[in-house]
Design an enzyme around this catalytic site. Structure first.
Site, mmCIF file in Angstrom:
data_model
loop_
_atom_site.group_PDB
_atom_site.id
_atom_site.type_symbol
_atom_site.label_atom_id
_atom_site.label_comp_id
_atom_site.label_asym_id
_atom_site.label_seq_id
_atom_site.Cartn_x
_atom_site.Cartn_y
_atom_site.Cartn_z
ATOM 1 N N ASP A 355 34.952 34.847 31.097
ATOM 2 C CA ASP A 355 33.738 34.155 30.662
ATOM 3 C C ASP A 355 33.412 34.502 29.215
ATOM 4 O O ASP A 355 32.980 33.660 28.456
ATOM 5 C CB ASP A 355 32.557 34.506 31.580
ATOM 6 C CG ASP A 355 32.311 36.011 31.678
ATOM 7 O OD1 ASP A 355 33.239 36.791 31.418
ATOM 8 O OD2 ASP A 355 31.179 36.399 32.027
ATOM 9 N N ARG A 359 30.475 41.484 26.300
ATOM 10 C CA ARG A 359 29.538 42.303 27.059
ATOM 11 C C ARG A 359 30.252 42.949 28.256
ATOM 12 O O ARG A 359 31.458 42.763 28.448
ATOM 13 C CB ARG A 359 28.347 41.454 27.515
ATOM 14 C CG ARG A 359 28.683 40.393 28.532
ATOM 15 C CD ARG A 359 27.413 39.611 28.917
ATOM 16 N NE ARG A 359 27.708 38.546 29.849
ATOM 17 C CZ ARG A 359 27.211 37.322 29.763
ATOM 18 N NH1 ARG A 359 26.409 36.988 28.766
ATOM 19 N NH2 ARG A 359 27.519 36.420 30.665
ATOM 20 N N ASP A 360 29.510 43.668 29.073
ATOM 21 C CA ASP A 360 30.127 44.367 30.211
ATOM 22 C C ASP A 360 30.357 43.384 31.348
ATOM 23 O O ASP A 360 29.825 43.536 32.435
ATOM 24 C CB ASP A 360 29.231 45.526 30.658
ATOM 25 C CG ASP A 360 27.836 45.048 31.027
ATOM 26 O OD1 ASP A 360 27.508 43.877 30.735
ATOM 27 O OD2 ASP A 360 27.075 45.832 31.616
ATOM 28 N N GLU A 361 31.160 42.365 31.061
ATOM 29 C CA GLU A 361 31.440 41.357 32.075
ATOM 30 C C GLU A 361 32.925 40.991 31.991
ATOM 31 O O GLU A 361 33.714 41.511 32.735
ATOM 32 C CB GLU A 361 30.527 40.142 31.876
ATOM 33 C CG GLU A 361 30.646 39.168 33.029
ATOM 34 C CD GLU A 361 29.334 38.502 33.395
ATOM 35 O OE1 GLU A 361 28.324 38.755 32.750
ATOM 36 O OE2 GLU A 361 29.339 37.708 34.365
ATOM 37 N N ASP A 368 34.015 28.780 35.049
ATOM 38 C CA ASP A 368 34.258 28.633 33.619
ATOM 39 C C ASP A 368 35.677 28.113 33.367
ATOM 40 O O ASP A 368 35.890 27.220 32.541
ATOM 41 C CB ASP A 368 34.067 29.983 32.898
ATOM 42 C CG ASP A 368 32.705 30.598 33.155
ATOM 43 O OD1 ASP A 368 32.241 30.567 34.308
ATOM 44 O OD2 ASP A 368 32.095 31.121 32.211
ATOM 45 N N TRP A 423 32.695 26.247 41.178
ATOM 46 C CA TRP A 423 33.339 27.542 40.883
ATOM 47 C C TRP A 423 34.592 27.674 41.773
ATOM 48 O O TRP A 423 35.711 27.613 41.270
ATOM 49 C CB TRP A 423 32.348 28.694 41.097
ATOM 50 C CG TRP A 423 31.617 29.050 39.835
ATOM 51 C CD1 TRP A 423 31.790 30.164 39.070
ATOM 52 C CD2 TRP A 423 30.599 28.287 39.163
ATOM 53 N NE1 TRP A 423 30.959 30.126 37.966
ATOM 54 C CE2 TRP A 423 30.230 29.001 37.999
ATOM 55 C CE3 TRP A 423 29.977 27.049 39.409
ATOM 56 C CZ2 TRP A 423 29.255 28.533 37.107
ATOM 57 C CZ3 TRP A 423 29.013 26.590 38.518
ATOM 58 C CH2 TRP A 423 28.666 27.327 37.394
ATOM 59 N N GLU A 637 27.344 30.668 24.775
ATOM 60 C CA GLU A 637 27.144 30.565 26.223
ATOM 61 C C GLU A 637 26.013 29.595 26.562
ATOM 62 O O GLU A 637 26.079 28.867 27.538
ATOM 63 C CB GLU A 637 26.790 31.958 26.772
ATOM 64 C CG GLU A 637 26.488 31.996 28.241
ATOM 65 C CD GLU A 637 26.247 33.420 28.746
ATOM 66 O OE1 GLU A 637 25.858 34.291 27.931
ATOM 67 O OE2 GLU A 637 26.468 33.666 29.938
ATOM 68 N N HIS A 658 31.487 32.040 24.704
ATOM 69 C CA HIS A 658 31.781 31.529 26.048
ATOM 70 C C HIS A 658 32.410 30.151 25.850
ATOM 71 O O HIS A 658 31.869 29.346 25.120
ATOM 72 C CB HIS A 658 30.459 31.318 26.788
ATOM 73 C CG HIS A 658 30.185 32.259 27.903
ATOM 74 N ND1 HIS A 658 30.032 33.599 27.713
ATOM 75 C CD2 HIS A 658 30.004 32.034 29.230
ATOM 76 C CE1 HIS A 658 29.753 34.163 28.894
ATOM 77 N NE2 HIS A 658 29.741 33.235 29.832
HETATM 78 C C1 BGC Z 1 29.022 34.374 33.536
HETATM 79 C C2 BGC Z 1 29.275 32.913 33.646
HETATM 80 C C3 BGC Z 1 29.547 32.654 35.095
HETATM 81 C C4 BGC Z 1 28.255 32.929 35.777
HETATM 82 C C5 BGC Z 1 28.178 32.559 37.190
HETATM 83 C C6 BGC Z 1 27.769 34.672 34.248
HETATM 84 O O1 BGC Z 1 27.355 35.959 34.155
HETATM 85 O O2 BGC Z 1 29.016 34.805 32.216
HETATM 86 O O3 BGC Z 1 29.961 32.319 32.692
HETATM 87 O O4 BGC Z 1 30.124 31.472 35.411
HETATM 88 O O5 BGC Z 1 27.822 34.245 35.570
HETATM 89 O O6 BGC Z 1 27.019 31.969 37.379
#
Ligand code: BGC
Length: 762
Positions: A355, A359-361, A368, A423, A637, A658
């Site tokens: 995504d 960040r911490d993701e 996505d 998704w 994003e 994003h």
């Molecule tokens: C992500 C998104 C992802 C979403 C799900 C977010 O935190 O960055 O791109 O699809 O969560 O809702």
């Protein structure tokens, strides 16, 4: 043929272990061996749980970065092979590796460390074929030695800490004295599949010079400067510095600056994103971290003393996918938009489609990837990349057929067991798109059963009366039209059951086509009937006879029109409703992740090409060009990531890199320039040239490296005449659909063609 060894050795690692909250130095592992005769060929097969960089006789093996990439390490890990013949010598030899935490035991997303295991482990097999044909094998086993390296901390999210004073010069060379090193620990993972990766490796793809250095409060005690690369990207920096022994330099990273010129790091959330380098001498030293990456445009450097010279170079990292497409037109801001889309792709295609990179993701969010894949296929060859990720997705599929929100799966991340509409549907849409763009039947065959199991799950567990995400079921109904400006799901906006049912219909339509390609006659019947029932249910629940729709958001109309869910007689009035909403907002979109990819296409195909162009060229908020007017070099994003009135959006979710809204790129290639695949003849066996000029654009061009060679189109409008040149690659044919629909299509053979038409019907 790929070289697929059976690994005869064991997994090895250090005896020191970090914790869920802190890491230990990256270990070195090494082994000496002797070769007593001339060598014919040597192949090294190598992988890690974690990350590795391997060396033989003091020289690095290969140029891959962050190998072996990210998979669900409980199930599968990929190995790499290298021809290392030239690195070996007759006599004493040594092989060594440095092991990083990576996704295996570093921080992943918002969770503590050690998601898959407590320390990195290494598996290698060196097969040396001697000149006389005899094969000599070195494997990883208990005879290897280990010691801590100068990489004191390493983490993908937190950054890397390196103390050059601790370097062990010659650690991977023959004859190095490793007498004080410890024996490794040995591990077994009998159920882990160790396979050859279908994906291109991550490499250093480019270097970026800073465009500006902003010096701040330089003083003899510390000193601080901010370096601007002029481009948001994913990678890291190479630091060249002349310091003093023991001096520590600190590097922090950010995508944007605060109004006061400091780094805006709040949107990185818990990711520390900081590197430290401690100098070993007063000579010039060069350092680039090994086991981390950052998403950034700006670097803050501190610890530099007044008068000390330093240089910083940006190093761009991503999966090494060949560039295949280009798009340009007469509108400079749209050209910048195309650049930003490409940078969004580079930044987020790092072994996994993520995504965001900062960040911490940084997770493989299914939605996505689904939203962006069509555009991705234009810009670069993503076939191998998606073969790998589809395997990740299949590995993440639940026994009941549910497809989660994220792949690869990861214990510590609270993966949403069922990703929900738009998704989880990546499991069908992504292979279908790869098939269309590359003619790749294999990806359909590989994943067909898993797609079917997913649809069975949806039918049995997520539908009532053929309405998916029906509120009566009281189950997670998906993320809605994520980040739409007219609300997502429960907070108003496009209803989840509407999105759910629209994608359910779309899935079954694709499945009947896939079943046709694969010759599964019974399934074709099944999915066609199911599709018919879903369409009926959708119409009953959401569409009035005159084309008005419940909720009435832009995405409501976009999905219904795009997926063919509106009765023919009501299409025109439904399209009019969509346009009414756009006009009511002063010619602005309000769509989120789900509706945006199809918005312009729906307008164009339903008689509102002019409105589509108005949205594309719109510069005021919200629009694609608004961020560009405000200095964006990647896709944000959120439409409102930053606005002059409100400043930065919520720091908890505000990435400036994003790719989802970059999905408009496919429309720029396919409709503005006019180069697209013919779905009936996938893989560009037959090319559709169908430019639909509009807005202020006076010329456009696109090219695409197809499997059969380059296809290209260029057009321009001059004094009311539309002139176009196209290239049709050898072994393909094309049809050119002239801009005025009253003109007949022209069938083209391979070669170069010039065509022109007056733009006013004659
Ligand atoms: C992500 C998104 C992802 C979403 C799900 C977010 O935190 O960055 O791109 O699809 O969560 O809702």
């Amino acid at each position: 043929m790929s070289h697929a060894p059976v690994f005869h050795g064991s997994w090895i690692g250090s005896t020191s272990v970090g914790s869920p909250f802190w890491g230990v130095p990256a270990p070195y592992v090494r082994k000496s061996f002797a070769l007593d005769r001339p060598i014919q060929k040597a192949i090294l097969s190598v992988t890690a749980l974690g990350l590795y960089e391997c060396e033989i006789n003091g020289r690095k093996v290969g140029d891959m970065i962050l190998s072996p990439g990210w998979t669900n390490y409980h199930k599968r890990v990929y190995f790499q092979t290298h021809d290392v013949t030239d690195l070996l010598q007759i006599g004493d030899n040594a092989i060594g590796a440095i092991l990083g935490d990576g996704w295996y035991c570093g921080f992943v997303a918002l969770q503590p460390r050690q998601s898959y295991g407590d320390r990195p482990q290494f598996l290698a097999q060196l097969e040396v074929t001697m000149a006389d044909g005899e094969v000599f094998i070195v494997v990883t086993d208990e005879s290897w030695k280990t010691v801590a390296s100068p990489v004191l901390q390493n983490d993908l999210l937190a950054g890397e800490t390196y103390d050059a004073r601790l370097e062990k010069s010659g650690w991977s060379a023959a004859g190095f004295a490793d007498g004080d090193w410890q024996s490794v620990e040995v591990f077994q993972h009998p159920n882990l599949m160790v396979e050859k990766s279908p994906a291109p490796p991550v490499r250093r793809i480019g270097e970026i010079q800073p465009v500006a250095t902003i010096e701040k409060s330089a003083s003899s005690s510390g000193g601080l400067a901010i370096i601007d690369f002029g481009q948001n990207f994913t990678g890291r920096v190479r630091l060249t510095v002349r310091g003093s022994r023991g001096q520590t330099i600190k590097l922090r990273f950010a995508e944007v600056l605060n109004p006061d010129g400091t780094l805006y790091t709040e949107n990185l959330r818990a990711a520390r994103v900081t590197d430290y380098y401690t100098c070993k001498s007063s000579e010039e030293e060069v350092w680039e971290p090994r086991f981390t990456f950052h998403g950034f445009r700006y670097v803050e450097i501190s610890g530099i003393k007044k008068g000390q010279s330093f240089q910083i170079l940006g190093v761009v990292l991503h999966s090494d996918m060949p560039v295949t497409g280009s798009f340009r037109c007469s509108h400079p801001l749209l050209n910048q938009l195309q650049q930003n889309i490409v940078w969004g792709q580079k930044s987020n295609f790092l072994d996994v489609p993520t995504d965001c990179p900062q960040r911490d993701e940084r997770l493989g969010w299914t939605g996505d990837a689904q939203v962006f894949i069509r555009t991705a296929c234009f810009n670069m060859n993503v076939r191998g990349f998606f073969h790998k990720w589809m395997q990740d997705l299949r590995d993440a599929q639940r026994p009941n057929g549910a497809v989660p929100a994220i792949a690869p799966d990861c214990d510590s991340v609270q993966n949403i067991e069922e990703g929900g509409p738009a998704w989880a549907d990546a499991t069908i849409i992504c292979p279908w798109t790869i098939y269309l763009c590359y003619g790749d039947v294999q990806i359909l065959a590989d994943h067909y059963d898993s797609m079917k199991r997913f649809l069975e799950f949806v039918t049995l567990n997520r539908c009532k009366n053929n309405i998916r995400s029906h509120p009566d079921l009281n189950k997670f109904g998906g993320f809605g039209d994520w980040l739409a400006l007219d609300g997502s799901g429960n907070e108003g906006g496009t209803a989840r059951d509407l999105i759910g049912t629209a994608f359910y219909a779309y899935d079954t339509e694709i499945m009947s086509r896939i079943a046709t390609v694969l010759g599964r006659e019974e399934d074709v019947q099944h999915f066609t009937h199911l599709h018919g029932r879903i369409v009926e249910a959708f119409r009953r629940r959401f569409v009035t006879p005159d084309g008005l729709m419940a909720g009435g958001t832009q995405t409501t109309y976009v999905l219904a029109l795009h997926f063919g869910l509106i009765p023919e007689a009501a299409r025109a009035s439904a399209a009019k409703e969509l346009v009414r909403d756009i006009e009511r907002r002063g010619l602005h979109l309000a769509t989120g992740f789900v509706g945006t990819p199809y918005l312009l296409e729906v307008l164009g195909k339903n008689g509102y090409l002019d409105i589509a162009y108005k949205l594309l060229e719109q510069e005021t908020f919200p629009s694609w060009l608004f961020p560009i007017k405000n200095g964006a070099t990647t896709i944000w994003e959120r439409w409102d990531g930053w606005t002059p009135e409100k400043g930065f959006q919520d720091k908890d979710m505000n990435s400036f890199n994003h790719y989802a809204y970059g999905a408009v790129g496919a429309w720029m290639y396919g409709v503005v320039a006019g180069l697209d695949v013919d779905p009936e003849q996938p893989g560009y066996q037959h090319i559709r040239f169908q430019p639909r000029p509009g807005g202020s654009i006076t010329w456009a061009e696109a090219s695409l490296q197809t499997a059969r060679g380059e296809a290209s189109i260029r057009w321009e409008i001059n004094e009311g005449v539309f002139r176009s040149s196209v290239k049709v690659p050898v072994g393909t044919t094309a049809t050119y659909y002239p801009p005025l629909e009253s003109e007949s299509p022209v069938v083209l053979k391979a070669g170069f063609h010039d065509l022109s038409w007056p733009l006013v019907a004659g």
